[in-house]
Design a protein around this motif. Structure first.
Motif, mmCIF file in Angstrom:
data_model
loop_
_atom_site.group_PDB
_atom_site.id
_atom_site.type_symbol
_atom_site.label_atom_id
_atom_site.label_comp_id
_atom_site.label_asym_id
_atom_site.label_seq_id
_atom_site.Cartn_x
_atom_site.Cartn_y
_atom_site.Cartn_z
ATOM 1 N N HIS A 276 10.386 5.555 6.624
ATOM 2 C CA HIS A 276 11.598 5.750 7.422
ATOM 3 C C HIS A 276 12.805 5.295 6.623
ATOM 4 O O HIS A 276 12.699 4.397 5.780
ATOM 5 C CB HIS A 276 11.536 4.962 8.738
ATOM 6 N N ASP B 31 3.429 6.071 6.125
ATOM 7 C CA ASP B 31 4.647 6.424 6.841
ATOM 8 C C ASP B 31 5.863 5.934 6.059
ATOM 9 O O ASP B 31 5.744 4.995 5.246
ATOM 10 C CB ASP B 31 4.649 5.803 8.244
ATOM 11 N N HIS C 172 3.320 2.814 12.865
ATOM 12 C CA HIS C 172 3.047 4.252 12.727
ATOM 13 C C HIS C 172 1.925 4.491 11.720
ATOM 14 O O HIS C 172 1.038 5.319 11.951
ATOM 15 C CB HIS C 172 4.301 5.006 12.279
#
Ligand SMILES: [Zn+2]
Length: 179
Positions: free
Chosen positions: A25, A23, A57
């Motif tokens: 971000h 993941d 996540h």
């Protein structure tokens, strides 16, 4: 007709299964930074899906991947306003429920975080303890490394890679009487 193993008997299920999750971000000013269910002091947080907890996540996707379940984006679409700012522990718990339903439990996980700042070292024990608690394993079964994105020009993002090993739940869970 192509053969599928969907109807494979339960007795033929593998004793272990591996899962991998990734993941990323983007850092944004003015929001809290959550990593591994812990809020870290920093001038920026991670934007995007839910509370932006990149580690939870990736763990969630690793768990779901290990049992070949739909991924986090399919189960909790980022486009659904319901998940805006949501606590990512909700996603992890759903993945664990599915792992349990499939007859498996977590043996151990190993995670690598890639981010320029803040330094994870001083928080590593806290994060590992929290993640272990969420997964129901000993903190010795949660590996966590943090790297800076050398030469990647990725200072505005946080990335998490996670592998998880599941093991088949033994019959020990069946209630034992008079022992
Ligand atoms: Zn995410």
């Amino acid at each position: 007709m192509p053969k599928t193993d969907d109807r494979r008997p339960a007795t033929a299920q593998p004793s272990t299964r591996i899962g991998y999750g990734f993941d990323s971000h983007e850092f944004r000013p003015g929001i809290p930074l959550k990593i591994g269910g812990i809020t870290l002091q920093h001038d920026k947080g991670l934007g995007g899906h839910s509370d932006g907890d990149v580690l939870l996540h990736a763990i969630t996707d690793a768990l779901l991947g290990a049992i070949a379940a739909p991924d986090i984006g399919a189960l909790f679409p980022p486009s659904d306003p319901k998940w805006k700012g949501a606590d990512s522990v909700i996603f992890l718990r759903e993945a664990l429920k599915r792992v349990d339903g499939a007859g498996y439990e977590v043996a151990n996980i190993d995670a690598s975080l890639v981010l320029a700042a803040p330094k994870i070292g001083p928080h590593a024990v806290t994060i590992r303890t929290r993640v272990a608690e969420l997964l129901g394993v000993h903190s010795d079964c949660v590996g966590l490394k943090a790297k800076t994105p050398e030469g990647l020009n990725l200072d505005a993002a946080a990335i998490a890679h996670v592998v998880v090993l599941l093991q088949k739940v033994r019959q020990k869970r069946r209630r034992k009487k008079s022992r």
